[in-house]
Design an enzyme around this catalytic site. Structure first.
Site, PDB file in Angstrom:
ATOM      1  CE1 TYR A 161      -4.184   1.290  -0.301  1.00  0.00           C
ATOM      2  CE2 TYR A 161      -3.734   2.502   1.727  1.00  0.00           C
ATOM      3  CZ  TYR A 161      -4.531   2.264   0.619  1.00  0.00           C
ATOM      4  OH  TYR A 161      -5.675   2.999   0.434  1.00  0.00           O
ATOM      5  CE  LYS A 186      -7.264   6.155   0.669  1.00  0.00           C
ATOM      6  NZ  LYS A 186      -8.396   6.968   0.146  1.00  0.00           N
TER       7      LYS A 186
END
Length: 270
Positions: free
Chosen positions: A161, A168
């Protein structure tokens, strides 16, 4: 089903029909909401690919407006919210489903991310929530609800990720600060943290099949989620049924986020 009769909203970030924002908007439409939508500006007016993809998804929902919008362009944002005020008079909700990182910066280790790639990724993926909220606040005259899309990689390390996890994390912190600041205006700000779904964004992140296998094996419910499940959860947070919820990061991931180790009955992940 929650009721959203008489509610009006703007939806940013529907890429195609297999989009979390589309799943949430679909539930909002079914609950009675009236919505406007934006798409990325098309570089070739003769071949408006982004506009066509969006229309394919939303035309059945009788959209009140469909406009191009680059989230890094203040003139575009001003135009969208001005048109929303002209069309609706006020806003009840905004769906923020905007995220981007240059592919080279997304796929490399975080320590190797470029300065320009970091700035661009943060501006589009996190600052955009601030810019949308700033413009939505004056139109939420009777209060409202703002919803962002996030993922567990913003809370803990998810291999693959990478930079998006950093973005995020910033988005989730931004959400809580906005919730605190807008609460006195009766505006709620929340996020939905969905488990892995086969979206356009997911295609750029690591080994997606392996990630789904992990969720099926490790999550308390021993399965993956569906678009419908996250759609219903998002519509709930946007509706008056969630009037007492703000600053919340709601996990719709079959419980995966609570697990600190594999379940005792899992012998081996093949």
């Amino acid at each position: 089903m929650v009721s959203m009769e008489g509610k009006t909203g703007l939806v940013f970030g529907i890429a195609n029909d297999r989009s979390i924002a589309a799943a949430i908007a679909s539930e909002c439409h079914a609950a009675g909401a009236k919505m406007g939508f934006t798409h990325l500006p098309d570089t070739d007016p003769e071949r408006p690919k982004a506009a066509k993809r969006l229309h394919k998804v939303v035309d059945g929902w009788d959209p009140a407006l469909v406009m191009p919008c680059d989230a890094t362009n203040d003139e575009h944002l001003d135009a969208v919210f001005a048109e929303a005020e002209k069309t609706f008079g006020k806003l009840d909700f905004v769906i923020h489903s905007i995220a981007y990182a240059p592919i080279d910066d997304l796929t490399c280790p975080v320590y190797d991310v470029s300065r320009d790639g970091f700035k661009m990724s943060m501006e589009i993926s996190a600052y955009s929530l601030i810019s949308l909220t700033n413009r939505a606040k004056p139109l939420m005259k009777d209060g409202g609800s703002i919803l962002a899309m996030t993922y567990l990689g913003g809370e803990t390390v998810i291999p693959g990720y990478n930079l998006m996890g950093v973005c995020k994390a910033a988005l989730e912190s931004t959400m809580t600060y906005l919730a605190a600041e807008l609460g006195p205006s009766n505006i709620r700000v929340n996020a939905v943290s969905a488990g892995p779904l086969r979206t356009l964004a997911a295609s750029a992140v690591g080994d997606f099949q392996q990630m789904q296998k992990l969720y099926e094996t490790f999550s308390p419910l021993r399965r993956n989620i569906t678009f419908e499940e996250v759609g219903k959860a998002g519509a709930f947070l946007l509706s008056d049924a969630a009037s007492g919820i703000s600053g919340e990061n709601l996990h719709v991931d079959a419980g995966y986020h609570v697990m600190g180790a594999p379940p005792m009955d899992v012998a081996e992940l093949s």
